[in-house]
Design an enzyme around this catalytic site. Sequence first.
Site, PDB file in Angstrom:
ATOM      1  N   GLY A 514       0.823  -1.200   0.000  1.00 42.91           N
ATOM      2  CA  GLY A 514       0.000   0.000   0.000  1.00 42.91           C
ATOM      3  C   GLY A 514       0.852   1.242   0.000  1.00 42.91           C
ATOM      4  NE  ARG A 515       3.246   3.486  -4.144  1.00 39.89           N
ATOM      5  CZ  ARG A 515       4.454   3.934  -4.493  1.00 39.89           C
ATOM      6  NH1 ARG A 515       4.630   5.225  -4.742  1.00 39.89           N
ATOM      7  NH2 ARG A 515       5.480   3.111  -4.597  1.00 39.89           N
ATOM      8  N   GLY A 516       0.423   5.870   0.242  1.00 33.90           N
ATOM      9  CA  GLY A 516      -0.407   7.050   0.395  1.00 33.90           C
ATOM     10  C   GLY A 516       0.461   8.278   0.456  1.00 33.90           C
ATOM     11  N   GLY A 519       3.493   7.897   2.939  1.00 32.98           N
ATOM     12  CA  GLY A 519       4.591   6.988   2.690  1.00 32.98           C
ATOM     13  C   GLY A 519       4.120   5.683   2.070  1.00 32.98           C
ATOM     14  CE  LYS A 535       2.216   5.986   6.114  1.00 32.74           C
ATOM     15  NZ  LYS A 535       0.970   6.637   6.541  1.00 32.74           N
ATOM     16  CG  ASP A 631      -6.316  10.625   3.022  1.00 34.81           C
ATOM     17  OD1 ASP A 631      -7.283  10.818   2.253  1.00 34.81           O
ATOM     18  OD2 ASP A 631      -5.249  10.104   2.655  1.00 34.81           O
TER      19      ASP A 631
END
Length: 798
Positions: A514-516, A519, A535, A631
């Site tokens: 996963g990413r956001g 990071g 993370k 978010d």
Amino acid sequence: MAVSSILYILLLLSLSFRCSSSSSLNSGFSLSVEKPEDVILSQNGVFSAGFYLVGENAYVFSVWFTQNRTVIWTANRDQPVNGKRSSLSLLKTGNLVLSDAGQFNVWSTGTVSSLPTHLVLNNNGNLVLYENPIRGSKILWQSFDFPTDTLLPGQQLTRFTKLVSGRSETNQSSGFYRFLFDDNNILSLLYDGPDVSSKYWPSPWLLSWEAGRSTYNSSRIAVLDSIGGFSSTDKYNFTTSDYGALIQRRLKLDPDGNIRVYSLQNNLWKVTWQAISDSCIVHGICGANSTCIYDPKEGRKCLCLPGYRVKNHSDWSYGCEPKFQLSCDKNESTFFKLFDVELYGYDVVYVKNITFNDCKDDCLNDCDCKAFQYTMDQQGLFQCFTKRVMLNGHHSPSFEGATYLRLPRSLSSNVLFREEEEPTQENGNVCPVKLERAYTKRHVSSFVKFFLWFAVSIGVVEVLLIFTIWCSLITKQNSSRNQQGYNFLSPFGFKRFTYSELKQATKGFTEEIGRGSGGIVYKGVLGDQRIAAIKKLNNNIVGAKQEEGEFLAEVSIIGRLNHMNLIEMWGYCAEGKHRLLVYEYMGKGSLAENLKSNTLDWTKRYNIALGTARGLAYLHEECLEWILHCDIKPHNILLDSNYQPKVADFGLSKLQNRNDQNSKNFSVIRGTRGYMAPEWLFNLPVTSKVDVYSYGIVVLEMITGRSPTRMGTGTDEDEGANNGRLLTWVREKRKKTTSCSWVEQILDAAIVSEYGVEKRKMETLAKVAMECVEEDRDARPTMSQVVEMLQSQEDDAC
């Protein structure tokens, strides 16, 4: 006539220069800790203000009842001053200052005035600093605005004030209990312990209306009147047992976490009302790994759980510690059944309709599980709650179930419940405050002073050289240990990893899951074989947190958050420029992945919406730090093996001041297109309602199967819904239909064809979602109100 005028002026001057037992303190004068007669009296003589002895050579400046010296307010409860040369001074600048031994200030009002000021103790017990007493008094500061643990009649508890209990009956420093209005406008009692915080009154399992409270009046004012009546804006009202009598009263938050009203009868304080009858329901009262037993005649008794021993014989709030070490090997563990014992809160796993053996296996499969509760709900279904921390234990005959304590097999045969009752001081008091500082009055010659300073200087230089060499050696040792994968526990209770260790765990950061914006998240296997989500924070986050101390301060706050619907942090890395966070791994992935693969039926979706709301309500309203997520989207809602949701990606750079409800601290827009509240776009103050709005969009996405950020591939109408206009599309559907049938028109057709329709649940979800996405933020509910609506499943969902 002239003689009488002169005598009158001399009398005024003598009063103004007099500090001992006076009715006020004028600017330019002081009260001394070394003069017991330096006391300010109220005009009616009921109250006194001065220095109060709280320990060996330890004094605080307090207000108390003159008759029996019962303290009702303290300026410096957490930093007592010395019994030599300490003073309270009203400066000519208008500032009231409390100094310790004449060397440094420990407390002040922070007031400024160019006019004459004076400090007066009013007849109601309010210590007030007035400005310009000749032309009409203006209040610069008053003690009623800064209560400690007591409210007097007429003194208001407001949204800006709170009561904080003392540490014990003999220690007035700040304790673990708070009495305040929560973010839901409810008057509440809160436990704020060293490691966790939780609300225990009114009962946390009750909805506000079930507890007889109202959330609608946001003015937040509570007051006790002079005849024993108490009223609050949340509709919590009561009268004392001696209601109507004009006598001295005080409302106090006691060190045991209970609110009581005391009335002065025959020079003795009598309890004429209390909030909680069974003191064992107060959270944290006996500490961790213990149980509380309450008897109306004998009072409260704290006992360690089997296999545990008391940590601190003078204070039960420290709880108990194990006399054993658990092994991760299932075959080395057994369970000891505790009848009628409940450990409230802090559940790691909650599963409904489960067998006893499956519940036991859930605990055995978790190396950190210390106990589990197996109970039956009102529908006759068995429930399982596993525990990694054992808090709020109490003996309750009404508890329908049992607690099973995990112990080593080698120990269990020698353990008996209530095997030992370890002694403590009376009332569980902690040791009194002790400040031991020597003061010399001998005259020292200049030559001796110079010689002493010279010798000290030489000694300091030598110490600095030794310290520098020692630090250099330690740094080299630590560097060597880090290169060899040396691990240690952080002071916050979770693990501090080295960068090389996490790099090895993730196989060089190769398996991205996963990413956001914050990071990239990688899957990793830790040294103890636990699977983790690691993370790696982006450089922009690292840059904002370059100082390791600031980073660790925020990490420590995140690590204290404990809720079954929040992702759990296991550790962190702060090494050089690297900043990484280590979380538990969620086997079912994100909500986004599951929505895309169409694996969730309506019941799962409803439970995910409810669990997510609970997690956000905790962040917004229950933990002490006010945390906005900013978010909320399906990618940040993760699912465990039982499809229980856990909110992720919260905390860093999002901590806010709870009293700052109109925060403008965000310098940039945060969130994801399609889920962002209108406040971000129009530069309006950011509050917790931005998360409420995003949550509403997520719920609509769960119902419709349509993403607010993706282009559609169907009809023109579908294209409009997916092209950033999901909300508009839903509103148009509702506008065209006056009945509840509009909900059926927006449901995901693929889910309907495979799982059918659970009409009542979907109508409730739709109603909640539409309230959450109101353009006016004040019209949106709070997350705790969302939880109430989802739990109630009202019949009139439309």
